[in-house]
Design a protein around this motif. Structure first.
Motif, short mmCIF file in Angstrom:
data_model
loop_
_atom_site.label_atom_id
_atom_site.label_comp_id
_atom_site.label_asym_id
_atom_site.label_seq_id
_atom_site.Cartn_x
_atom_site.Cartn_y
_atom_site.Cartn_z
N ILE A 146 -11.65 -59.39 -34.28
CA ILE A 146 -11.03 -59.54 -35.59
C ILE A 146 -10.15 -58.32 -35.88
O ILE A 146 -10.52 -57.18 -35.57
N SER A 147 -8.99 -58.57 -36.42
CA SER A 147 -8.18 -57.50 -36.99
C SER A 147 -8.18 -57.65 -38.50
O SER A 147 -8.46 -58.74 -39.03
N TRP A 148 -7.87 -56.58 -39.19
CA TRP A 148 -7.95 -56.57 -40.65
C TRP A 148 -6.56 -56.43 -41.24
O TRP A 148 -5.80 -55.54 -40.86
N HIS A 149 -6.23 -57.32 -42.16
CA HIS A 149 -4.91 -57.35 -42.80
C HIS A 149 -5.06 -56.89 -44.25
O HIS A 149 -5.72 -57.56 -45.06
N GLU A 150 -4.45 -55.78 -44.54
CA GLU A 150 -4.60 -55.17 -45.86
C GLU A 150 -3.76 -55.89 -46.90
O GLU A 150 -2.68 -56.41 -46.61
N PHE A 151 -4.28 -55.93 -48.11
CA PHE A 151 -3.50 -56.43 -49.25
C PHE A 151 -3.56 -55.39 -50.35
O PHE A 151 -4.56 -54.69 -50.54
N ALA B 2 -5.67 -68.64 -32.23
CA ALA B 2 -4.80 -68.21 -31.14
C ALA B 2 -5.23 -66.83 -30.66
O ALA B 2 -5.86 -66.06 -31.40
N ASN B 3 -4.87 -66.51 -29.44
CA ASN B 3 -5.32 -65.26 -28.84
C ASN B 3 -4.39 -64.11 -29.21
O ASN B 3 -3.69 -63.54 -28.37
N ASP B 4 -4.37 -63.80 -30.49
CA ASP B 4 -3.60 -62.66 -30.97
C ASP B 4 -4.23 -62.14 -32.25
O ASP B 4 -5.24 -62.67 -32.71
N GLN B 5 -3.65 -61.12 -32.83
CA GLN B 5 -4.22 -60.47 -34.00
C GLN B 5 -3.55 -60.89 -35.31
O GLN B 5 -3.74 -60.23 -36.34
N SER B 6 -2.76 -61.95 -35.26
CA SER B 6 -2.06 -62.39 -36.47
C SER B 6 -3.04 -62.98 -37.48
O SER B 6 -4.16 -63.36 -37.15
N LEU B 7 -2.59 -63.08 -38.71
CA LEU B 7 -3.39 -63.70 -39.76
C LEU B 7 -3.27 -65.22 -39.60
O LEU B 7 -2.18 -65.77 -39.70
N SER C 217 -8.56 -61.51 -39.85
CA SER C 217 -7.44 -62.24 -39.26
C SER C 217 -7.76 -63.70 -38.96
O SER C 217 -6.86 -64.52 -38.83
N ARG C 218 -9.04 -64.03 -38.87
CA ARG C 218 -9.42 -65.39 -38.48
C ARG C 218 -10.79 -65.72 -39.05
O ARG C 218 -11.47 -64.87 -39.65
N LEU C 219 -11.21 -66.96 -38.81
CA LEU C 219 -12.53 -67.41 -39.22
C LEU C 219 -13.60 -66.91 -38.24
O LEU C 219 -13.31 -66.63 -37.07
N ILE C 220 -14.82 -66.82 -38.74
CA ILE C 220 -15.95 -66.44 -37.88
C ILE C 220 -16.27 -67.58 -36.92
O ILE C 220 -16.27 -68.76 -37.31
N THR C 221 -16.55 -67.24 -35.67
CA THR C 221 -16.78 -68.26 -34.65
C THR C 221 -18.27 -68.56 -34.49
O THR C 221 -19.14 -67.81 -34.95
N THR C 222 -18.54 -69.65 -33.80
CA THR C 222 -19.92 -70.01 -33.46
C THR C 222 -20.58 -68.91 -32.63
O THR C 222 -21.75 -68.59 -32.82
N ARG C 223 -19.84 -68.33 -31.69
CA ARG C 223 -20.38 -67.26 -30.85
C ARG C 223 -20.87 -66.10 -31.72
O ARG C 223 -21.97 -65.57 -31.51
N GLU C 224 -20.07 -65.73 -32.71
CA GLU C 224 -20.45 -64.61 -33.59
C GLU C 224 -21.64 -64.98 -34.47
O GLU C 224 -22.51 -64.14 -34.74
N TYR C 225 -21.68 -66.23 -34.90
CA TYR C 225 -22.80 -66.64 -35.74
C TYR C 225 -24.11 -66.66 -34.94
O TYR C 225 -25.18 -66.35 -35.48
N LEU C 226 -24.04 -66.98 -33.67
CA LEU C 226 -25.23 -66.93 -32.82
C LEU C 226 -25.77 -65.50 -32.71
O LEU C 226 -26.99 -65.29 -32.62
N GLU C 227 -24.88 -64.52 -32.75
CA GLU C 227 -25.33 -63.12 -32.72
C GLU C 227 -26.12 -62.78 -33.99
O GLU C 227 -27.13 -62.06 -33.93
#
Length: 406
Positions: free
Chosen positions: A168-173, A323-328, A207-217
């Motif tokens: 995850i990347s963080w996009h400031e506001f 997508a495999n990048d750090q965009s929002l 930058s993105r939604l939490i994935t199933t992989r992360e929720y399993l952790e």
């Protein structure tokens, strides 16, 4: 509406198309009080046009069946006492065929009013209401099928893109006084306005939604066994209902699997986790050292982004990965995103006069706001100001998690 007749019939036909894979018996199912049979959705959306548009405005209009006024009223108490919600599955009659004839009867009568510009706002409301029920029809069906050991599938999985994990990347506001709420000349629901000013603190959004992989952790770290991660109501809900995973997950000797509109499937590890309650989303955020965004923060960020994502029209029937990048990304489509905001009226909000004013306003109590859209949402409903709302324990919709932090 540029061509109200075309728009009307296109949306009405979409509802029928969504039912095309179903057997007649599938239209009758109601596995829980919070779901409704597909046949009821077909009839209720038709009832809306008959009740609010045809009866008051078409001289000489004769109802298809006067008893339908009660049978297919959802919650409009100003019109009469609705048929009990938890008993909709008992309505084996009218038959599916009769309900389809009811739809045709109303559609033919509506043709005489579609050119009346004074009625367009109400007709647009009816069409947007039907599109909401298109999503509900499918999520209700999924829940009803989930109790069937045969694990019926609505559709076969498409050849999906293989998504890979990325950090995850963080996009400031920026903080300050900002305006939120619908602005423009198109359709919006009354709860999206009036537009007003809000004070927002500096922060950042994931930058993105939490994935199933992360929720399993989270689960592997005893996320469901640690009361320090949970709100008091959420912990009570977990304990009372023996909750140990998202809805539709089941543990097998080969690990966790999920039920979806594709039937029984292995977990899609790098797709967004979905079918989680607000309580679960909030507990995950605490575990991750973050929080859920407020709806104002979410709208502030989303209003500057293009409406891109997977929607009903994509026909994936399950949220797709990032997508495999750090965009929002994934602000729209895939899953509805829980916010930390309670559902209440904006300043100076006034519901519409009459029974149609019961559409949104009376539900502004004890519910939480979700933003974005889901993989089952029509793309026309994806806008930055759209406010969805559910009770904090509910999770049969495609609900997911996006993090924020200060």
């Amino acid at each position: 509406m540029n061509d109200p007749s075309h728009t009307y019939h296109a949306i009405r036909q979409t509802t029928l198309a969504l039912c095309a894979p179903l057997e007649p018996a599938d239209h009758e199912l109601q596995a829980a009080a919070f779901t409704s049979p597909a046949k009821w959705h077909l009839a209720h959306t038709t009832w809306f046009f008959e009740t609010f548009i045809l009866l008051p405005n078409l001289k000489g209009y004769r109802p298809f069946n006067p008893l339908f006024e009660q049978l297919f009223n959802s919650y409009y108490n100003g019109i009469g006492k609705p048929f009990p919600r938890d008993k909709r599955g008992l309505l084996s009659r009218p038959s599916l065929g009769e309900v389809l004839r009811y739809r045709l009867w109303v559609d033919e009568a509506m043709q005489a009013l579609l050119a009346d510009t004074s009625l367009w706002p109400l007709i647009e409301l009816g069409l947007n209401h039907e599109q909401q029920h298109q999503e509900l029809l499918l999520t209700d069906l999924q829940y009803c099928w989930s109790v069937n050991p045969l694990a019926p599938a609505y559709a076969a999985p498409m050849n999906e893109t293989k998504f890979t994990h990325q950090e995850i990347s963080w996009h400031e506001f920026g903080g300050g006084i900002h305006s939120i709420g619908y602005q423009g000349n198109g359709f919006s629901f009354d709860n999206e306005g009036p537009r007003h000013s809000v004070l927002v603190s500096d922060g950042a959004i994931a930058s993105r939604l939490i994935t199933t992989r992360e929720y399993l952790e989270f689960m592997a770290d005893d996320g469901y066994q640690r009361p320090d991660l949970w709100l008091a109501d959420g912990w009570a809900w977990v304990q009372q209902n023996a909750i140990e995973a998202p809805l539709y997950w089941r543990e097998t000797h080969d690990g966790w699997r999920r039920f979806s509109l594709h039937g029984d499937q292995p977990l899609a590890l790098d797709h967004p986790v979905t079918h989680v309650s607000f309580y679960e989303a909030d507990a995950y955020a605490r575990w991750a050292g973050a929080r859920l965004p407020t709806e104002a923060e979410w709208e502030l960020v989303a209003s500057k982004q293009a409406v891109v994502g997977g929607f009903q029209e994509s026909a994936y029937w399950y949220p797709q990965g990032a997508a495999n990048d750090q965009s929002l990304q994934q602000l729209f489509g895939e899953t509805w995103q829980w916010t930390s905001s309670t559902y209440q009226a904006y300043p100076k909000y006034k519901p519409a006069a009459g029974a149609v004013g019961e559409y949104n306003g009376k539900f502004m109590c004890n519910q939480m706001v979700l933003r974005g859209a889901s993989c089952l949402t029509p793309v026309a409903h994806a806008r930055a100001s759209y406010r969805n709302f559910f009770y904090p324990h509910e999770r049969w919709q495609f609900t997911g998690i996006r993090l924020a932090r200060f």
